[in-house]
Design an enzyme around this catalytic site. Structure first.
Site, PDB file in Angstrom:
ATOM      1  N   ILE A 198       7.010  17.947 121.592  1.00  0.00           N
ATOM      2  CA  ILE A 198       6.416  17.449 122.831  1.00  0.00           C
ATOM      3  C   ILE A 198       5.798  18.614 123.598  1.00  0.00           C
ATOM      4  O   ILE A 198       6.435  19.648 123.800  1.00  0.00           O
ATOM      5  CB  ILE A 198       7.471  16.728 123.689  1.00  0.00           C
ATOM      6  CG1 ILE A 198       7.976  15.481 122.967  1.00  0.00           C
ATOM      7  CG2 ILE A 198       6.890  16.362 125.049  1.00  0.00           C
ATOM      8  CD1 ILE A 198       9.125  14.797 123.671  1.00  0.00           C
ATOM      9  N   LEU A 199       4.563  18.441 124.018  1.00  0.00           N
ATOM     10  CA  LEU A 199       3.865  19.472 124.774  1.00  0.00           C
ATOM     11  C   LEU A 199       4.194  19.329 126.260  1.00  0.00           C
ATOM     12  O   LEU A 199       4.162  18.230 126.815  1.00  0.00           O
ATOM     13  CB  LEU A 199       2.356  19.350 124.559  1.00  0.00           C
ATOM     14  CG  LEU A 199       1.875  19.654 123.146  1.00  0.00           C
ATOM     15  CD1 LEU A 199       0.425  19.184 122.963  1.00  0.00           C
ATOM     16  CD2 LEU A 199       1.992  21.142 122.834  1.00  0.00           C
ATOM     17  N   MET A 250       4.866  17.761 115.930  1.00  0.00           N
ATOM     18  CA  MET A 250       6.061  16.981 116.235  1.00  0.00           C
ATOM     19  C   MET A 250       6.823  17.447 117.474  1.00  0.00           C
ATOM     20  O   MET A 250       7.889  16.926 117.776  1.00  0.00           O
ATOM     21  CB  MET A 250       7.001  16.990 115.024  1.00  0.00           C
ATOM     22  CG  MET A 250       6.373  16.455 113.759  1.00  0.00           C
ATOM     23  SD  MET A 250       5.709  14.782 113.970  1.00  0.00           S
ATOM     24  CE  MET A 250       7.229  13.861 114.221  1.00  0.00           C
ATOM     25  N   GLU A 294      -5.421   6.188 108.493  1.00  0.00           N
ATOM     26  CA  GLU A 294      -5.228   7.124 109.599  1.00  0.00           C
ATOM     27  C   GLU A 294      -6.173   8.308 109.464  1.00  0.00           C
ATOM     28  O   GLU A 294      -6.779   8.750 110.450  1.00  0.00           O
ATOM     29  CB  GLU A 294      -3.779   7.594 109.615  1.00  0.00           C
ATOM     30  CG  GLU A 294      -3.439   8.573 110.717  1.00  0.00           C
ATOM     31  CD  GLU A 294      -1.978   8.996 110.681  1.00  0.00           C
ATOM     32  OE1 GLU A 294      -1.706  10.205 110.747  1.00  0.00           O
ATOM     33  OE2 GLU A 294      -1.098   8.105 110.584  1.00  0.00           O
ATOM     34  N   GLY A 299       0.309  18.571 106.893  1.00  0.00           N
ATOM     35  CA  GLY A 299      -1.082  18.806 107.270  1.00  0.00           C
ATOM     36  C   GLY A 299      -2.076  17.901 106.574  1.00  0.00           C
ATOM     37  O   GLY A 299      -3.220  18.302 106.345  1.00  0.00           O
ATOM     38  N   SER A 300      -1.688  16.658 106.269  1.00  0.00           N
ATOM     39  CA  SER A 300      -2.633  15.778 105.575  1.00  0.00           C
ATOM     40  C   SER A 300      -3.803  15.406 106.485  1.00  0.00           C
ATOM     41  O   SER A 300      -4.945  15.270 106.008  1.00  0.00           O
ATOM     42  CB  SER A 300      -1.932  14.525 105.048  1.00  0.00           C
ATOM     43  OG  SER A 300      -1.491  13.696 106.104  1.00  0.00           O
ATOM     44  N   ASN A 345      -4.467  13.349 120.194  1.00  0.00           N
ATOM     45  CA  ASN A 345      -3.338  13.220 119.278  1.00  0.00           C
ATOM     46  C   ASN A 345      -3.531  11.967 118.432  1.00  0.00           C
ATOM     47  O   ASN A 345      -4.097  10.975 118.896  1.00  0.00           O
ATOM     48  CB  ASN A 345      -2.030  13.095 120.072  1.00  0.00           C
ATOM     49  CG  ASN A 345      -0.817  12.902 119.179  1.00  0.00           C
ATOM     50  OD1 ASN A 345      -0.548  13.706 118.286  1.00  0.00           O
ATOM     51  ND2 ASN A 345      -0.084  11.820 119.394  1.00  0.00           N
ATOM     52  N   GLU A 354       3.221  12.436 129.781  1.00  0.00           N
ATOM     53  CA  GLU A 354       4.138  11.393 129.318  1.00  0.00           C
ATOM     54  C   GLU A 354       3.910  11.112 127.838  1.00  0.00           C
ATOM     55  O   GLU A 354       2.761  11.025 127.374  1.00  0.00           O
ATOM     56  CB  GLU A 354       3.925  10.112 130.122  1.00  0.00           C
ATOM     57  CG  GLU A 354       4.897   8.999 129.767  1.00  0.00           C
ATOM     58  CD  GLU A 354       4.634   7.723 130.536  1.00  0.00           C
ATOM     59  OE1 GLU A 354       5.198   6.678 130.152  1.00  0.00           O
ATOM     60  OE2 GLU A 354       3.843   7.758 131.506  1.00  0.00           O
ATOM     61  N   LEU A 355       4.972  10.962 127.082  1.00  0.00           N
ATOM     62  CA  LEU A 355       4.895  10.830 125.630  1.00  0.00           C
ATOM     63  C   LEU A 355       4.054   9.631 125.202  1.00  0.00           C
ATOM     64  O   LEU A 355       4.345   8.494 125.583  1.00  0.00           O
ATOM     65  CB  LEU A 355       6.303  10.708 125.049  1.00  0.00           C
ATOM     66  CG  LEU A 355       6.410  10.539 123.526  1.00  0.00           C
ATOM     67  CD1 LEU A 355       5.901  11.776 122.816  1.00  0.00           C
ATOM     68  CD2 LEU A 355       7.847  10.231 123.124  1.00  0.00           C
ATOM     69  N   ASP A 356       3.017   9.893 124.397  1.00  0.00           N
ATOM     70  CA  ASP A 356       2.188   8.860 123.765  1.00  0.00           C
ATOM     71  C   ASP A 356       1.651   7.849 124.770  1.00  0.00           C
ATOM     72  O   ASP A 356       1.502   6.660 124.461  1.00  0.00           O
ATOM     73  CB  ASP A 356       2.978   8.132 122.672  1.00  0.00           C
ATOM     74  CG  ASP A 356       3.406   9.057 121.541  1.00  0.00           C
ATOM     75  OD1 ASP A 356       2.678  10.022 121.248  1.00  0.00           O
ATOM     76  OD2 ASP A 356       4.482   8.824 120.961  1.00  0.00           O
ATOM     77  N   SER A 388      -3.301   5.178 116.099  1.00  0.00           N
ATOM     78  CA  SER A 388      -4.093   5.317 117.323  1.00  0.00           C
ATOM     79  C   SER A 388      -4.419   6.786 117.551  1.00  0.00           C
ATOM     80  O   SER A 388      -3.571   7.655 117.344  1.00  0.00           O
ATOM     81  CB  SER A 388      -3.311   4.802 118.543  1.00  0.00           C
ATOM     82  OG  SER A 388      -2.832   3.487 118.353  1.00  0.00           O
TER      83      SER A 388
END
Length: 227
Positions: free
Chosen positions: A97-98, A95, A179, A19-20, A112, A148-150, A141
Site C-alpha cells: 500500500i502506498l 503489492m 488484464e 511482472g507479467s 494501478n 484509500e485502498l483501491d 480495472s
C-alpha cells in the site's frame, strides 16, 4: 512522441512479483502499439522476478523492512521514481500500500491495475471472493490511485464470465491475458495525452467519463454503459 515535449512518454513501473503486466507493456512497446519508454522499474522486493525483465540500469529495489517505517520507505521510493522523470507511474502488481505522501507526489499520473470489477472486491484474494460471492462476471480495472485502498476513479475495465467449475486459480488464469490487454490499452490513452483526472472523475479528451471505459473483444476501449 508527446506533442508537448517532443519525446516518448516515460513510464515508471512499480512491481512486487513476476511482472507479467510489465512484460505486456514491454511487448506492446516493442510491437509499436504503445508509444512510450520504460524509464525505470521499482520494487519493494529485491528478489522480484519482474526486475529481470529490464536492463540493470533501469532497476531499483529495496526491502521495506530495512527502513525505520512506512513513510521512510515511501520517501526513498518516491525519490527514486522522481529521479527518472516519469510522465506516468503504473503499479503493475505492486503489492504494498502506498502512503498518502507518495500518492500526493504523483497525483493525477499514478495508475494501478486491480483484478476485480471495482468497486467490488477491493484488496486481496479477489478471484476467490468473486467465486464465494456467486458473481456471474469477474474482471480487472485500471484506476487512478488515491490514499484509500483501491478507491480511485476507475478509468477502464474488462469483463469475463465466471464459468461452472471455475476455481480461483482457473479464473485468475483466464483473466490474466485480458488484464494485460486492458493495461496496454489504458496506458496508450494516458501516454497519448488523452487521459486525466479532475475532482475525482476521469476525463478522456477533456470530457468527463460517467462510467468506466470497457475493453471489447478486439482490444478497443469503448464508452461503458454501466455505473
Amino acid at each position: 512522441m508527446s506533442p508537448s515535449t517532443g519525446r516518448r512518454p516515460r513510464l515508471a513501473v512499480l512491481v512486487s512479483g513476476r511482472g507479467s503486466n510489465l512484460q505486456a507493456v514491454i511487448d506492446a512497446i516493442d510491437r509499436g502499439e504503445l508509444d512510450a519508454e520504460i524509464a525505470g522499474v521499482f520494487s519493494d522486493r529485491p528478489g522480484a522476478a519482474a526486475l529481470d525483465r529490464v536492463a540493470p540500469g533501469l532497476r531499483w529495489s529495496a526491502e521495506a523492512r530495512r527502513f525505520p517505517g512506512r513513510d521512510a520507505f515511501d520517501a526513498a521510493l518516491a525519490a527514486a521514481v522522481d529521479s527518472v522523470r516519469p510522465d506516468w507511474v503504473f503499479c503493475g502488481g505492486y503489492m504494498r500500500i502506498l502512503g498518502e505522501a507518495f500518492v500526493r507526489r504523483f497525483d493525477g499520473r499514478l495508475l494501478n491495475v486491480h483484478p476485480s470489477l471495482l468497486p467490488r472486491h477491493k484488496g486481496l484474494h479477489t478471484h476467490a471472493r468473486a467465486l464465494e460471492a456467486g458473481d456471474a462476471e469477474h474482471g480487472a480495472s485500471v484506476h487512478f490511485v488515491v490514499p484509500e485502498l483501491d478507491a480511485g476513479a476507475v478509468v477502464a475495465q474488462v469483463r469475463i464470465p465466471v464459468l461452472a467449475g471455475d476455481t480461483a486459480d482457473r479464473l485468475a488464469g483466464r483473466l490474466l491475458p485480458h488484464e494485460h490487454r486492458l493495461v496496454v490499452a489504458t496506458l496508450a490513452l494516458a501516454t497519448a495525452g488523452r487521459l486525466d483526472e479532475r475532482d475525482g472523475q476521469v476525463r478522456l479528451d477533456g470530457q468527463t467519463l460517467f462510467s468506466p471505459l470497457e475493453l471489447d473483444s478486439s482490444g478497443i476501449l469503448r464508452p461503458g454503459s454501466r455505473c
